[in-house]
Design an enzyme around this catalytic site. Sequence first.
Site, PDB file in Angstrom:
ATOM      1  N   LYS A 146     -14.042  58.954  14.653  1.00 36.64           N
ATOM      2  CA  LYS A 146     -13.399  60.279  14.207  1.00 36.64           C
ATOM      3  C   LYS A 146     -11.918  59.838  14.270  1.00 36.64           C
ATOM      4  O   LYS A 146     -11.581  58.930  14.748  1.00 36.64           O
ATOM      5  CB  LYS A 146     -13.517  61.232  15.472  1.00 36.64           C
ATOM      6  CG  LYS A 146     -12.806  60.788  16.749  1.00 36.64           C
ATOM      7  CD  LYS A 146     -12.811  62.157  17.969  1.00 36.64           C
ATOM      8  CE  LYS A 146     -12.034  61.617  18.959  1.00 36.64           C
ATOM      9  NZ  LYS A 146     -11.572  62.284  19.981  1.00 36.64           N
ATOM     10  N   LYS A 195     -13.254  55.804  26.876  1.00 36.64           N
ATOM     11  CA  LYS A 195     -11.806  55.477  27.287  1.00 36.64           C
ATOM     12  C   LYS A 195     -11.755  54.338  28.361  1.00 36.64           C
ATOM     13  O   LYS A 195     -10.877  53.622  28.370  1.00 36.64           O
ATOM     14  CB  LYS A 195     -11.067  56.674  27.640  1.00 36.64           C
ATOM     15  CG  LYS A 195     -11.138  57.745  26.407  1.00 36.64           C
ATOM     16  CD  LYS A 195      -9.690  58.688  26.746  1.00 36.64           C
ATOM     17  CE  LYS A 195      -9.270  59.351  25.650  1.00 36.64           C
ATOM     18  NZ  LYS A 195      -8.293  60.156  25.792  1.00 36.64           N
ATOM     19  N   LYS A 248      -5.581  60.861  17.273  1.00 32.55           N
ATOM     20  CA  LYS A 248      -4.308  60.591  17.237  1.00 32.55           C
ATOM     21  C   LYS A 248      -3.797  59.365  18.102  1.00 32.55           C
ATOM     22  O   LYS A 248      -2.555  58.810  17.920  1.00 32.55           O
ATOM     23  CB  LYS A 248      -3.625  61.896  17.869  1.00 32.55           C
ATOM     24  CG  LYS A 248      -4.037  62.239  19.337  1.00 32.55           C
ATOM     25  CD  LYS A 248      -3.447  63.655  19.506  1.00 32.55           C
ATOM     26  CE  LYS A 248      -3.713  64.088  20.959  1.00 32.55           C
ATOM     27  NZ  LYS A 248      -3.453  65.621  21.185  1.00 32.55           N
TER      28      LYS A 248
HETATM   29  P1  AMP Z   1      -7.026  66.446  21.746  1.00 31.72           P
HETATM   30  O1  AMP Z   1      -6.085  65.632  20.693  1.00 31.72           O
HETATM   31  O2  AMP Z   1      -8.094  65.394  22.332  1.00 31.72           O
HETATM   32  O3  AMP Z   1      -6.210  66.937  22.816  1.00 31.72           O
HETATM   33  O4  AMP Z   1      -7.693  67.484  21.064  1.00 31.72           O
HETATM   34  C1  AMP Z   1      -7.478  68.665  20.913  1.00 31.72           C
HETATM   35  C2  AMP Z   1      -8.417  69.376  20.041  1.00 31.72           C
HETATM   36  O5  AMP Z   1      -8.773  68.825  18.695  1.00 31.72           O
HETATM   37  C3  AMP Z   1      -9.892  69.440  20.656  1.00 31.72           C
HETATM   38  O6  AMP Z   1     -10.287  70.950  20.637  1.00 31.72           O
HETATM   39  C4  AMP Z   1     -10.804  68.288  19.806  1.00 31.72           C
HETATM   40  O7  AMP Z   1     -11.794  68.644  19.883  1.00 31.72           O
HETATM   41  C5  AMP Z   1      -9.868  68.479  18.570  1.00 31.72           C
HETATM   42  N1  AMP Z   1     -10.199  67.238  17.598  1.00 31.72           N
HETATM   43  C6  AMP Z   1      -9.598  66.322  17.952  1.00 31.72           C
HETATM   44  N2  AMP Z   1      -9.826  65.144  17.198  1.00 31.72           N
HETATM   45  C7  AMP Z   1     -10.617  65.746  16.122  1.00 31.72           C
HETATM   46  C8  AMP Z   1     -11.377  65.453  14.981  1.00 31.72           C
HETATM   47  N3  AMP Z   1     -11.334  64.127  14.412  1.00 31.72           N
HETATM   48  N4  AMP Z   1     -12.018  66.282  14.255  1.00 31.72           N
HETATM   49  C9  AMP Z   1     -12.159  67.566  14.765  1.00 31.72           C
HETATM   50  N5  AMP Z   1     -11.590  68.339  15.947  1.00 31.72           N
HETATM   51  C10 AMP Z   1     -10.818  67.223  16.338  1.00 31.72           C
END
Ligand code: AMP
Length: 325
Positions: A192, A111, A195
Amino acid sequence: MKRVFSGVKPSGNLTLGNYLGAMRHFVAMQDDYECFYSVVDLHALTVPQEPEELRQQAISLAALYLAVGIDPKKSTLFIQSQVPAHAELGWLLQCMSYMGELGRMTQYKDKAREQESVTVGLFTYPALMAADILLYQTDVVPVGEDQKQHVELTRDIAIRFNNRFGEVFKVPEPLIPSIGARIMSLSEPHKKMSKSSNSMGDIHLLDEPNVIKKKINRAVTDSEAVVRYDPENKPGVSNLLVIHALCSGESVAALEERYQGQGYGALKKGTLEAVLAVLEPIQARYRQLMASDEIYDILAAGAAKAREAAAPTLKRVKEVMGLNL
Ligand code: AMP
Ligand code: TRP
């Protein structure tokens, strides 16, 4: 009952990766654990946010937690900033963390590279994440693959703290799904699904069905025209297989057999149907929740429960560290 804690940042649109890698498991764990699930808005502040948008996103994410199946009668659902103990323990744990170990966090390095100016908060964020987890004497932390390193750091901090001050924290375990822990982008299957990127490669939980159709139809595959799970050599096709399997509840092997000799059109069509069967009911529940005021009561009750659950640990930490109570 053993305790579970996990959090999702209210930044950007939630993706199918968030759901398949994390939130689906949050739902499944509700009957066997005492669960705390948080909208971690303090974490969202590590990068610039529009204030009104952040407030909206936090409510929207809370509604999505409920829409995917988090039941407020079973789990404690709350907004992180409504429980001041997180910020307070976050500071105390920053003072137990080292520059070197924070500097090794790959998410920080990635990041920081993308940004022109990097806040101190982006750097120290894993100490706040450790506070989130350790405040509740958490046993298990369900997360996607990308958070494993942060949970390992949390364990190191807990062990270091306990060695210095006595057994204050439970040392938590990460729980990473064996399949779906890293859902990949449909357009760039080596990255990956994320969002913040907002591209054709990311399926958002709130995307219209025709948008999802377009994204899946355009998903990158390969020229071999054989439906086979091989993430190394066939990342696009393997990703579609994983998404399909998790959404329809079938095994990857069963799907390989079903799509034998059928080419990628059939695989995409089947994947689309499976994804829509999961997302359409979630979207309907989400719209209902956003149209009512129910969510505010649920979040107020959740914050009260979380404050109560967090208090004893914070008090103990301050005692042992020599702070005046
Ligand atoms: P975040 O959007 O970074 O707050 O992530 C929330 C949860 O979603 C965390 O446990 C991440 O590890 C999981 N996560 C985010 N992106 C992915 C992805 N592409 N595949 C699997 N898990 C994900
Ligand atoms: N850092 C996590 C992410 O970006 C979100 C998070 C914050 C979290 N605190 C947490 C996850 C505590 C699990 C436990 O996805």
